[in-house]
Write a protein that holds these residues in place. Structure first.
Motif, short mmCIF file in Angstrom:
data_model
loop_
_atom_site.label_atom_id
_atom_site.label_comp_id
_atom_site.label_asym_id
_atom_site.label_seq_id
_atom_site.Cartn_x
_atom_site.Cartn_y
_atom_site.Cartn_z
N VAL A 93 -34.90 -25.09 -27.94
CA VAL A 93 -34.76 -25.03 -26.49
C VAL A 93 -35.18 -23.63 -26.05
N VAL A 94 -36.27 -23.54 -25.32
CA VAL A 94 -36.80 -22.25 -24.88
C VAL A 94 -36.67 -22.17 -23.36
N ASN A 95 -35.69 -21.44 -22.89
CA ASN A 95 -35.41 -21.35 -21.46
C ASN A 95 -36.48 -20.55 -20.73
N GLU A 96 -37.02 -21.15 -19.68
CA GLU A 96 -38.05 -20.50 -18.86
C GLU A 96 -37.40 -19.45 -17.97
N ARG A 97 -38.08 -18.35 -17.76
CA ARG A 97 -37.51 -17.20 -17.04
C ARG A 97 -37.06 -17.56 -15.63
N GLU A 98 -37.96 -18.13 -14.81
CA GLU A 98 -37.61 -18.41 -13.42
C GLU A 98 -36.47 -19.42 -13.32
N GLY A 116 -22.67 -18.81 -20.44
CA GLY A 116 -23.63 -18.02 -21.20
C GLY A 116 -25.05 -18.45 -20.92
N THR A 117 -25.90 -17.50 -20.52
CA THR A 117 -27.31 -17.81 -20.26
C THR A 117 -28.20 -16.89 -21.08
N ARG A 118 -29.44 -17.31 -21.23
CA ARG A 118 -30.40 -16.55 -22.02
C ARG A 118 -31.82 -16.96 -21.63
N ILE A 119 -32.68 -16.00 -21.44
CA ILE A 119 -34.10 -16.28 -21.25
C ILE A 119 -34.76 -16.37 -22.62
N GLY A 120 -35.59 -17.39 -22.83
CA GLY A 120 -36.21 -17.59 -24.14
C GLY A 120 -35.42 -18.60 -24.97
N ALA A 121 -35.65 -18.55 -26.26
CA ALA A 121 -35.04 -19.54 -27.16
C ALA A 121 -33.52 -19.37 -27.22
N ILE A 122 -32.79 -20.47 -27.01
CA ILE A 122 -31.33 -20.46 -27.07
C ILE A 122 -30.81 -21.33 -28.21
N THR A 123 -31.64 -22.26 -28.69
CA THR A 123 -31.31 -23.03 -29.89
C THR A 123 -32.51 -22.98 -30.84
N SER A 124 -32.40 -23.68 -31.95
CA SER A 124 -33.47 -23.68 -32.96
C SER A 124 -34.00 -25.09 -33.18
N ALA A 125 -35.21 -25.14 -33.73
CA ALA A 125 -35.73 -26.42 -34.21
C ALA A 125 -34.93 -26.83 -35.43
N SER A 126 -34.80 -28.12 -35.63
CA SER A 126 -34.01 -28.61 -36.76
C SER A 126 -34.67 -29.84 -37.35
N ASP A 127 -35.04 -29.76 -38.63
CA ASP A 127 -35.64 -30.87 -39.36
C ASP A 127 -34.72 -31.31 -40.49
N LEU A 128 -34.89 -32.54 -40.94
CA LEU A 128 -34.17 -33.06 -42.10
C LEU A 128 -35.12 -33.18 -43.28
N LEU A 129 -34.67 -32.73 -44.45
CA LEU A 129 -35.43 -32.88 -45.68
C LEU A 129 -34.68 -33.79 -46.63
N GLU A 130 -35.41 -34.71 -47.23
CA GLU A 130 -34.85 -35.56 -48.29
C GLU A 130 -35.85 -35.59 -49.43
N LEU A 131 -35.42 -35.14 -50.59
CA LEU A 131 -36.29 -35.06 -51.76
C LEU A 131 -35.72 -35.94 -52.87
N ARG A 132 -36.47 -36.94 -53.29
CA ARG A 132 -36.06 -37.82 -54.39
C ARG A 132 -36.89 -37.48 -55.63
N LEU A 133 -36.22 -37.26 -56.75
CA LEU A 133 -36.89 -36.93 -58.01
C LEU A 133 -36.77 -38.09 -58.98
N SER A 134 -37.77 -38.20 -59.86
CA SER A 134 -37.76 -39.28 -60.87
C SER A 134 -38.17 -38.71 -62.22
N SER A 135 -37.59 -39.28 -63.27
CA SER A 135 -37.84 -38.83 -64.65
C SER A 135 -37.68 -40.03 -65.58
#
Length: 425
Positions: free
Chosen positions: A336-341, A211-230
């Protein structure tokens, strides 16, 4: 050609690769058809005919002995040993895992990359060469990726002459953020490289298809961690404290909704929570809580804007609750953004290796892949290697039951070899 056997450290011996046993009781190598047999070049056909069983044996050995991110010491040594045996000079990365190796001569250089690390997941395939390490397995196919690039390397080394240099990048730590690709870059792994190419197992594609694709083939991925206090308190008097569980619920439901209203929906941006913890007693307002999740987007520009936006939205959602918070936004990997050429070169390599029928389209996934870091520096393309046998149930990546059709190993070798040749032509 020799390899280390897979017995525990301290009892290893060296034996011929065709005689290699995956465990002391022995596992015979299943016959594997070469789906590109006879398509040349002659030296590649000859090498695969002589070493198809070796390729299967290497994969099974690596599969049975998985190593977690930045602990791939034995896998690195196995690869380095086999490369040295054919006269190559691999350079192990400064961290001790992963390596870089050039084949050929000349000023022009293209790179081929494979990742090596396993996942902290138990294996439940029932294979005779299943993982021998408790709680660790190659459930993402990196054993196959490493084996494909190793076979590619030794096949290229058998050629009388190459039209330039091919750099082999055996990368550690793809499964952890921000990824071992940064280790490779820091070690100068792409210095002098014109383009880079890679493959990843895809259990949705039948073996023999890429499988091939020109342009983005995957996504950016970040981790979030939120700590709450009361201050905490009794559930009979929530008005005298800050209701932490209610605040958690507000963020858990509110943040994904607000993101969907502040970001272009065509970007494929999605936040999914994976863990939440707070309190024990049903009649006590807890003093602390935690929620973790992943934030993904298919748009490189939006990825750059997410961190300040998330902070502003969390601040606004929690302000009325009186709950304190500490937000940790861990930037992961770019899309991952695949270049055309480069993708056209890769497609030419696939056609030469297997024929027109092997080409398949593929969609952009929301998964992350640190190959994107390489494409921030040089053009390249990343493709999906079909590993489904077309008969059994499709078993997804990152699952204890994941397995692959080993014919895909030889397919991968052919595609990588022909892609390198096409890029240097």
């Amino acid at each position: 050609m020799t390899v280390l056997d897979s017995r525990p450290s301290g009892s290893s011996t060296v034996q011929t690769s065709t005689e290699m046993l995956v465990d002391p009781t022995g596992v015979s190598m299943s016959p594997v058809d070469d789906l590109g047999e006879g398509r040349g070049p002659a030296w590649l056909d000859d090498w695969l005919k002589a070493h198809a069983a070796d390729v299967v044996a290497w994969r099974r050995h690596i599969h049975a002995n998985p190593e977690l991110s930045r602990r791939e010491y034995n896998t690195t040594e196995l690869v380095a040993k086999l490369l040295r045996e054919v006269g190559l000079k691999p350079r192990i990365l400064p961290g001790g895992t992963g390596l870089i190796c050039d084949i050929g001569n000349g000023p022009r250089c293209v790179a081929l990359r494979a990742d090596m690390d396993a996942l902290p997941l138990p294996e439940n395939t029932g294979l005779p060469f299943s993982s021998t390490v408790d709680g660790v397995s190659h459930a993402c196919g990196h054993d196959a990726h490493t084996t494909v690039l190793l076979g590619t390397a030794l096949a290229l080394a058998s050629a009388t002459e190459l039209p330039g240099r091919v750099r082999l990048v055996f990368q550690p730590a793809e499964e952890v953020m921000p990824g071992g690709a940064l280790d490779v870059l820091a070690a100068g792994g792409l210095d002098g490289v014109e383009r880079i190419f890679g493959l990843h197992c895809d259990p949705r594609l039948q073996v023999g298809r890429i499988g091939t694709r020109i342009g983005a083939i995957t996504s950016a991925s970040d981790l979030l961690e939120l700590r709450l206090s009361s201050p905490g308190g009794h559930t009979s008097r929530p008005h005298l404290t800050a209701d932490l569980v209610h605040a958690l619920g507000t963020v858990i439901t509110g943040l994904p909704t607000m993101l969907s209203r502040r970001i272009d929906p065509r970007s494929g941006t999605v936040l999914v929570w994976g863990a939440v913890h707070a309190g024990e007693a049903p009649n006590a307002v807890p003093q602390d809580g935690l929620v973790r999740g992943t934030l993904r987007t298919g748009d490189r520009d939006i990825w750059a804007e997410l961190e300040p936006l998330v902070k502003d939205l969390v601040t606004g959602l929690l302000a009325p609750t009186g709950v304190g918070f500490d937000l940790h936004h861990r930037r992961g990997v770019p899309p991952v953004v695949n270049e055309r050429e480069s993708t056209q070169i890769l497609r030419a390599g696939i056609e030469a290796a297997l024929g027109d029928d092997a080409l398949a389209g593929t969609e952009q996934s929301s998964g992350g892949e640190d190959f994107g870091w390489y494409l921030e520096h040089v053009p390249g393309s990343f493709a999906r290697l079909g590993v489904w046998d077309g008969q059994e149930k499709q078993r997804d990546l990152h699952q204890p039951t994941f397995d692959l059709d080993e014919r895909a190993l030889l397919v991968g070798v052919r595609v990588m070899v022909h892609t390198a040749l096409a890029a240097l032509a």
